[in-house]
Design a protein around this motif. Structure first.
Motif, PDB file in Angstrom:
ATOM      1  N   GLN A 151      -3.854  17.240  -4.286  1.00 31.20           N
ATOM      2  CA  GLN A 151      -2.554  17.023  -3.647  1.00 31.20           C
ATOM      3  C   GLN A 151      -2.412  15.563  -3.231  1.00 31.20           C
ATOM      4  O   GLN A 151      -3.243  15.035  -2.503  1.00 31.20           O
ATOM      5  CB  GLN A 151      -2.436  17.938  -2.416  1.00 31.20           C
ATOM      6  CG  GLN A 151      -1.164  17.813  -1.648  1.00 31.20           C
ATOM      7  CD  GLN A 151      -0.016  18.535  -2.322  1.00 31.20           C
ATOM      8  OE1 GLN A 151      -0.230  19.426  -3.128  1.00 31.20           O
ATOM      9  NE2 GLN A 151       1.187  18.132  -2.008  1.00 31.20           N
ATOM     10  N   TRP A 152      -1.374  14.906  -3.702  1.00 36.56           N
ATOM     11  CA  TRP A 152      -1.081  13.532  -3.289  1.00 36.56           C
ATOM     12  C   TRP A 152      -0.425  13.604  -1.922  1.00 36.56           C
ATOM     13  O   TRP A 152       0.649  14.166  -1.759  1.00 36.56           O
ATOM     14  CB  TRP A 152      -0.144  12.887  -4.290  1.00 36.56           C
ATOM     15  CG  TRP A 152       0.100  11.414  -4.090  1.00 36.56           C
ATOM     16  CD1 TRP A 152       0.023  10.694  -2.932  1.00 36.56           C
ATOM     17  CD2 TRP A 152       0.481  10.481  -5.097  1.00 36.56           C
ATOM     18  NE1 TRP A 152       0.320   9.384  -3.143  1.00 36.56           N
ATOM     19  CE2 TRP A 152       0.613   9.210  -4.471  1.00 36.56           C
ATOM     20  CE3 TRP A 152       0.739  10.570  -6.456  1.00 36.56           C
ATOM     21  CZ2 TRP A 152       0.976   8.072  -5.162  1.00 36.56           C
ATOM     22  CZ3 TRP A 152       1.107   9.419  -7.135  1.00 36.56           C
ATOM     23  CH2 TRP A 152       1.212   8.196  -6.500  1.00 36.56           C
ATOM     24  N   LEU A 153      -1.076  13.034  -0.930  1.00 33.43           N
ATOM     25  CA  LEU A 153      -0.537  13.032   0.427  1.00 33.43           C
ATOM     26  C   LEU A 153       0.585  11.993   0.532  1.00 33.43           C
ATOM     27  O   LEU A 153       0.366  10.807   0.320  1.00 33.43           O
ATOM     28  CB  LEU A 153      -1.628  12.719   1.442  1.00 33.43           C
ATOM     29  CG  LEU A 153      -2.798  13.709   1.497  1.00 33.43           C
ATOM     30  CD1 LEU A 153      -3.842  13.240   2.502  1.00 33.43           C
ATOM     31  CD2 LEU A 153      -2.302  15.092   1.858  1.00 33.43           C
ATOM     32  N   PHE A 154       1.765  12.464   0.816  1.00 33.66           N
ATOM     33  CA  PHE A 154       2.919  11.571   0.932  1.00 33.66           C
ATOM     34  C   PHE A 154       2.821  10.810   2.250  1.00 33.66           C
ATOM     35  O   PHE A 154       2.723  11.424   3.316  1.00 33.66           O
ATOM     36  CB  PHE A 154       4.221  12.378   0.874  1.00 33.66           C
ATOM     37  CG  PHE A 154       5.437  11.538   0.715  1.00 33.66           C
ATOM     38  CD1 PHE A 154       5.823  11.101  -0.532  1.00 33.66           C
ATOM     39  CD2 PHE A 154       6.191  11.170   1.814  1.00 33.66           C
ATOM     40  CE1 PHE A 154       6.948  10.317  -0.697  1.00 33.66           C
ATOM     41  CE2 PHE A 154       7.316  10.378   1.670  1.00 33.66           C
ATOM     42  CZ  PHE A 154       7.697   9.950   0.410  1.00 33.66           C
ATOM     43  N   SER A 174       0.800  -1.230   0.000  1.00 35.83           N
ATOM     44  CA  SER A 174       0.000   0.000   0.000  1.00 35.83           C
ATOM     45  C   SER A 174       0.828   1.274   0.000  1.00 35.83           C
ATOM     46  O   SER A 174       0.268   2.362   0.028  1.00 35.83           O
ATOM     47  CB  SER A 174      -0.935   0.007   1.218  1.00 35.83           C
ATOM     48  OG  SER A 174      -0.193   0.130   2.410  1.00 35.83           O
ATOM     49  N   LEU A 175       2.146   1.159  -0.037  1.00 32.93           N
ATOM     50  CA  LEU A 175       2.980   2.360   0.033  1.00 32.93           C
ATOM     51  C   LEU A 175       2.736   3.286  -1.145  1.00 32.93           C
ATOM     52  O   LEU A 175       2.612   4.497  -0.981  1.00 32.93           O
ATOM     53  CB  LEU A 175       4.460   1.991   0.107  1.00 32.93           C
ATOM     54  CG  LEU A 175       5.426   3.163   0.216  1.00 32.93           C
ATOM     55  CD1 LEU A 175       5.193   3.934   1.506  1.00 32.93           C
ATOM     56  CD2 LEU A 175       6.863   2.686   0.138  1.00 32.93           C
ATOM     57  N   SER A 176       2.659   2.751  -2.335  1.00 31.30           N
ATOM     58  CA  SER A 176       2.513   3.608  -3.513  1.00 31.30           C
ATOM     59  C   SER A 176       1.058   3.829  -3.915  1.00 31.30           C
ATOM     60  O   SER A 176       0.790   4.415  -4.966  1.00 31.30           O
ATOM     61  CB  SER A 176       3.291   3.024  -4.695  1.00 31.30           C
ATOM     62  OG  SER A 176       2.795   1.754  -5.019  1.00 31.30           O
ATOM     63  N   LYS A 177       0.130   3.387  -3.088  1.00 31.24           N
ATOM     64  CA  LYS A 177      -1.284   3.621  -3.370  1.00 31.24           C
ATOM     65  C   LYS A 177      -1.597   5.090  -3.079  1.00 31.24           C
ATOM     66  O   LYS A 177      -1.391   5.564  -1.964  1.00 31.24           O
ATOM     67  CB  LYS A 177      -2.151   2.720  -2.493  1.00 31.24           C
ATOM     68  CG  LYS A 177      -3.604   2.660  -2.912  1.00 31.24           C
ATOM     69  CD  LYS A 177      -4.360   1.649  -2.097  1.00 31.24           C
ATOM     70  CE  LYS A 177      -3.929   0.272  -2.561  1.00 31.24           C
ATOM     71  NZ  LYS A 177      -4.678  -0.798  -1.924  1.00 31.24           N
TER      72      LYS A 177
END
Length: 183
Positions: A155-158, A145-148
């Motif tokens: 905004q992509w939440l890191f 799920s890290l790169s999900k």
């Protein structure tokens, strides 16, 4: 087109297949004894093989990045002023880290030889059990799920916490495989 989850699983299978014989075969084929006679340390052999293995695995996310960027540039409209490079790069970085985690875990398990798949199954079962018991923070260890992507607006939440936990997991697995290779 394969969905994101399918790509993660394919990346894991490729990493597992590559890592399962990368270091262990040196001992089984007897080439480690030959390498010990050369003026090269086992540490150099280990890190060279790991870096070469990672570079092969990292071709997948880089090629995916190039293809997605190319498709975007061909399909964008005149209303879009600039490509969302931050989204492209965030996705690529998280996918590269994910493959690093897969590869490191697989390297550590490879020294178990025929029991590697059994231990992998036990680890997944343990994760599912702890998830079912709702153990706090167990989701940080979900390597798939890290790169999900998780978005807040555009905004992509890191996933900072998950990122560092999984980097730590990968470093631990690399340390285990390094110690196993040098013994």
């Amino acid at each position: 087109e394969m969905d994101e989850e399918g790509q993660e699983q394919v990346s894991f299978i490729i990493a597992f297949a590559l890592a399962s014989g990368l270091l262990v075969r040196e001992r089984e084929d007897g080439t480690l004894t030959f390498l010990d006679a050369l003026p090269i340390t086992r540490s150099k052999v280990f890190f060279t093989k790991v870096l070469l293995g990672l570079s092969v695995i990292w071709l997948l996310p880089v090629i995916d990045f190039v293809l997605r960027t190319g498709v975007y540039l061909c399909a964008r409209t005149s209303l879009e002023t600039s490509p969302p490079w931050h989204l492209f790069f965030t996705g690529m970085v998280l996918t590269i880290v994910s493959t690093f985690v897969y590869f490191s875990l697989s390297l550590a398990l490879s020294f178990l030889r025929k029991f590697a798949l059994l231990v992998l199954g036990l680890l997944f079962s343990l994760y599912l059990l702890l998830t079912e018991l709702q153990v706090p923070y167990i989701g940080l260890f979900n390597i798939f799920s890290l790169s999900k992507p998780v978005f807040l607006g555009q905004q992509w939440l890191f996933p900072t916490a998950k990122f560092f936990v999984q980097i730590g997991l990968a470093a631990t697995c690399l340390g285990i495989s390094f110690a196993a290779f040098n013994t």
